[in-house]
Scaffold this motif. Structure first.
Motif, mmCIF file in Angstrom:
data_model
loop_
_atom_site.group_PDB
_atom_site.id
_atom_site.type_symbol
_atom_site.label_atom_id
_atom_site.label_comp_id
_atom_site.label_asym_id
_atom_site.label_seq_id
_atom_site.Cartn_x
_atom_site.Cartn_y
_atom_site.Cartn_z
ATOM 1 N N SER A 80 0.866 -1.182 0.000
ATOM 2 C CA SER A 80 0.000 0.000 0.000
ATOM 3 C C SER A 80 0.902 1.232 0.000
ATOM 4 C CB SER A 80 -0.879 0.023 1.253
ATOM 5 O OG SER A 80 -1.605 -1.173 1.397
ATOM 6 N N ARG B 212 -7.164 1.089 -4.717
ATOM 7 C CA ARG B 212 -7.662 1.557 -3.428
ATOM 8 C C ARG B 212 -8.692 2.632 -3.666
ATOM 9 N NH1 ARG B 212 -4.326 3.965 1.720
ATOM 10 N NH2 ARG B 212 -6.134 4.633 2.921
ATOM 11 N N GLY C 69 -8.465 -3.449 4.544
ATOM 12 C CA GLY C 69 -7.653 -2.514 5.318
ATOM 13 C C GLY C 69 -7.566 -2.895 6.782
ATOM 14 N N GLY C 70 -7.094 -1.932 7.587
ATOM 15 C CA GLY C 70 -6.983 -2.145 9.037
ATOM 16 C C GLY C 70 -7.848 -1.130 9.746
ATOM 17 N N GLY C 71 -7.417 -0.713 10.915
ATOM 18 C CA GLY C 71 -8.075 0.412 11.559
ATOM 19 C C GLY C 71 -8.832 0.136 12.835
ATOM 20 N N GLU D 132 -5.744 -5.885 7.093
ATOM 21 C CA GLU D 132 -4.429 -5.291 7.382
ATOM 22 C C GLU D 132 -4.392 -4.636 8.756
ATOM 23 O OE1 GLU D 132 -4.393 -2.361 4.295
ATOM 24 O OE2 GLU D 132 -3.840 -3.762 2.730
ATOM 25 N N GLY E 299 -2.917 -3.289 12.190
ATOM 26 C CA GLY E 299 -1.595 -2.896 12.690
ATOM 27 C C GLY E 299 -1.676 -2.644 14.183
ATOM 28 N N TYR F 201 2.866 2.506 16.701
ATOM 29 C CA TYR F 201 3.166 3.895 16.348
ATOM 30 C C TYR F 201 3.951 4.584 17.466
ATOM 31 C CZ TYR F 201 -0.294 2.579 12.887
ATOM 32 O OH TYR F 201 -0.973 1.913 11.908
HETATM 33 C C1 LIG Z 1 -1.892 2.215 8.507
HETATM 34 C C2 LIG Z 1 -2.588 1.276 7.605
HETATM 35 C C3 LIG Z 1 -3.136 0.097 8.111
HETATM 36 C C4 LIG Z 1 -3.122 -0.253 9.571
HETATM 37 O O1 LIG Z 1 -3.954 0.565 10.337
HETATM 38 P P1 LIG Z 1 -4.167 0.250 11.891
HETATM 39 O O2 LIG Z 1 -5.054 1.336 12.357
HETATM 40 O O3 LIG Z 1 -2.827 0.294 12.529
HETATM 41 O O4 LIG Z 1 -4.792 -1.093 11.990
HETATM 42 C C5 LIG Z 1 -3.718 -0.762 7.209
HETATM 43 N N1 LIG Z 1 -3.769 -0.493 5.888
HETATM 44 C C6 LIG Z 1 -3.261 0.639 5.371
HETATM 45 C C7 LIG Z 1 -3.353 0.893 3.924
HETATM 46 C C8 LIG Z 1 -2.659 1.570 6.209
HETATM 47 O O5 LIG Z 1 -2.164 2.704 5.695
#
Ligand SMILES: *Cc1c(COP(=O)(O)O)cnc(C)c1O
Length: 425
Positions: free
Chosen positions: A110, A157, A245-247, A281, A283, A378
């Motif tokens: 990404s 994306r 994605g993540g988040g 994804e 993180g 982070y």
């Molecule tokens: C930063 C990011 C993530 C991870 O996000 P988290 O909030 O840490 O889970 C996943 N995908 C993309 C494209 C990102 O930029």
């Protein structure tokens, strides 16, 4: 679960991570030092694996850990051994993921501004997928791939214009953000991709932001992605993958993060009827609650009407409070019942170098140890050398043992990059 810091807490009156007293780590490796619980990282990964497995077959999803949250090789290696893939956002992270043993076929690339050199290396390696952020990038990937006689699996994306209801600096899925392609313009770009020889547009990717504490924005975004997939298939694009994605958020103070089983059910309800391979994804929710930043009190200073607890960690070590006003709880490594109200600050020459303001904490004195909680994501990765402060050491804890996983930088190393030119000598 992506919740509280379960593997860090008091035993009798001393703060432990797993079976190791944090004071022991401070004495052995010095402060400030990041400490991570290997068990917590594995449990967090496993929670995702179990939740997704409750709604789909394991071969139909890939968990690509977002390396940017914490890219220490030991952390990546730990996750590689659990079966994780990687989500990377730079050529540097590609090198790290490969070095940790993560197979190219499990890496998603990404990132909003990939350079030609970075793309060339990624294409050479044959990654699982490159997530495309613009028409120009799509054309460039195809051009490089043709030159290298490759066909690159890509996802575009899309920006679904959904408000993630998180901090403005970590929201990425609104139409005014720099990320992705406006979802209404996506069909035209997928049509363009059909004509390009070097790319195979197999997926749709979305990532709407970080530290989300509600499922609703995810649900809205995923529903829009599903609609798009149907539309794309009708125009002849063979979409076989969706990257969600993540988040997912974690608990820093009193947030209640979404339950991963409910997240999985929501994915089932919005996406699985498409019969696609699902990529996620995460993180922050893998590493955030696995880490602390351990620091020593330098001084207690009486200001006008307030007391400052000055610690040896600063905004260069943990940037989130200065950058986002983020909250990290401060716990003393020795429990005590007497309370005082402090501003907890670092030694850097910026008023922004403040961790907590007006916080009721146990009374402390110089030399005491504190842990800044929930610092695994982070944290170390965002550290800098401002004020010529060497980046901190990192330690991985497992059971009763711990190991140094990143040496503390030295000032000699920092100065070693500087050059005094002849005309100034
Ligand atoms: C930063 C990011 C993530 C991870 O996000 P988290 O909030 O840490 O889970 C996943 N995908 C993309 C494209 C990102 O930029």
């Amino acid at each position: 679960m992506s919740g509280k810091q379960k593997n860090t807490g008091y035993k009798k009156n001393a703060l432990y991570m797993e079976g190791v007293e944090l004071a022991h780590i401070a004495e052995t490796f010095g402060t400030p030092v990041y400490c991570y619980s290997a068990t917590q990282i594995e449990q967090n990964y496993d929670a995702y694996r179990k939740a997704l497995s409750s709604v789909m077959d394991a071969k139909n999803f890939t968990i690509c850990y977002a390396c940017k949250a914490n890219s220490n090789l030991a952390v990546l290696r730990l996750l590689q051994k659990q079966g994780a893939g990687a989500d990377i956002v730079s050529g540097g992270e590609l090198q790290r993921a490969l070095k940790a043993g993560i197979a190219p076929g499990k890496i998603v690339y990404s990132g909003v501004g990939k350079s030609e050199a970075e793309l060339t290396e990624a294409i050479r390696r044959g990654l699982f997928q490159i997530n495309v952020e613009s028409e120009r990038e799509l054309e460039l990937i195809s051009k490089i791939a043709v030159k290298l006689k490759k066909k690159v699996p890509v996802a575009i994306r899309v920006n679904p214009n959904v408000d993630a209801k998180t901090h403005a600096k970590i929201t990425t899925g609104k139409k005014e953000n720099k990320f992705g392609i406006d979802i209404s313009k996506a069909p035209a770009l997928y049509r363009r991709a059909q004509k390009l020889k070097g790319v195979d547009a197999v997926g749709v990717a979305v990532h709407i932001g970080s530290q989300l504490t509600s499922l609703a924005p995810f649900k809205r975004a995923y529903a829009r992605v599903a609609e798009l997939v149907v539309k794309l298939r009708r125009q002849g694009n063979d979409i076989t993958r969706v990257d969600l994605g993540g988040g997912i958020g974690i608990t820093y103070k009193d947030e209640t993060p979404p339950d991963l089983y409910l997240y999985a059910l929501m994915v089932r309800d919005t996406i699985l009827q498409l019969g696609v391979h699902v990529i996620i994804e995460p993180g922050r929710s893998i590493v955030g609650n696995a880490g602390v930043l351990l620091s020593r009190v330098v001084n207690v200073k009486q200001g006008t009407g307030k007391k400052f607890l000055i610690i040896d960690a600063a905004m260069n070590d943990l940037m989130r409070p200065a950058l986002y006003g983020a909250y990290h709880a401060v716990l003393p490594c020795k429990k005590s019942s007497s309370k005082t109200v402090y501003d907890v600050v670092g030694p850097v020459c910026e008023t922004g170098d403040t961790f907590l303001t007006g916080e009721r904490l146990p009374a402390m004195k110089p030399g005491d140890l504190v842990a800044l909680m929930t610092g695994g994501a982070y944290g170390a990765v965002m550290s800098s050398n401002y004020n010529t402060r060497p980046q901190p050491a990192e330690v991985l804890v497992r059971g009763d043992g711990c190991a140094l996983v990143r040496r503390r930088q030295t000032v000699e190393e920092l100065m070693g990059h500087d050059i005094i030119p002849d005309f100034a000598a």
